[in-house]
Scaffold this motif. Sequence first.
Motif, short mmCIF file in Angstrom:
data_model
loop_
_atom_site.label_atom_id
_atom_site.label_comp_id
_atom_site.label_asym_id
_atom_site.label_seq_id
_atom_site.Cartn_x
_atom_site.Cartn_y
_atom_site.Cartn_z
N GLU A 87 0.82 -1.22 0.00
CA GLU A 87 0.00 0.00 0.00
C GLU A 87 0.85 1.27 0.00
OE1 GLU A 87 -3.18 -0.04 -0.52
OE2 GLU A 87 -3.33 -2.23 -0.38
N LYS A 98 -14.73 -3.24 6.18
CA LYS A 98 -16.19 -3.18 5.97
C LYS A 98 -16.85 -3.83 7.17
CE LYS A 98 -15.93 -3.27 0.97
NZ LYS A 98 -14.52 -3.36 0.69
N GLU A 157 -10.24 0.91 5.94
CA GLU A 157 -10.71 0.17 4.76
C GLU A 157 -11.69 -0.96 5.13
OE1 GLU A 157 -9.80 0.65 1.34
OE2 GLU A 157 -9.17 2.56 2.24
N PHE A 211 -4.84 2.29 8.47
CA PHE A 211 -5.28 2.15 7.08
C PHE A 211 -6.26 0.98 6.96
CE2 PHE A 211 -4.68 -0.33 3.17
CZ PHE A 211 -5.15 0.57 2.23
N LEU A 212 -5.91 -0.17 7.54
CA LEU A 212 -6.76 -1.36 7.44
C LEU A 212 -8.10 -1.13 8.13
CD1 LEU A 212 -4.08 -4.12 8.05
CD2 LEU A 212 -5.29 -3.63 5.90
#
Length: 181
Positions: free
Chosen positions: A122, A180, A178, A174-175
């Motif tokens: 990333e 859901k 991201e 970051f994770l």
Amino acid sequence: KERRVPALDDELAKDLGLGPLEQLRAHVAAKLREQKRTEQARAMESALCGELLKRHAFQVPPRLVSRQTERLTRDFKARLLLGGTPEGELEAEVAKFTDELRLSAERHVKLTFLLDRIAEQESIAVSQDELVKRLWQLAQRWKKDPTEVRKHLDAQGLWPSVVSAIRQEKTIAFLIGEAKM
């Protein structure tokens, strides 16, 4: 001897360095909200790391696990000593947790590999500003000049660990961003 609890009033608030009682209440409420946010963030981070480890099973070099186990054992011994455990009982107490310390070390090493790989994919990097900010935070926490702190970290070979920790924190953030849910 009986404990005496002070009255919850403006006088107590002033003794604690705050204004009227309402200011004390607002301060305590804000602290409790912050504590709850911190606990939720920790729980989310823990769940994320657990899921990463569950989804990506692989072997790690035993030597790295051994080194991490030694570090965790050293830290655990220090906490036991600071907690009042007599030196004569130290080894027996540590022996009770040997397996847990090794498993924790293996988990840490695997997680480090995973987070580093994700950071690479990333293009997550640590900026100079982030390093300076962390250095200042450490200097404030240790009540030392930032230059002294940096020299100490360099002398101990710990500066790369500081950079790595920031990168891992950014990768986890970051994770989580991201994810859901």
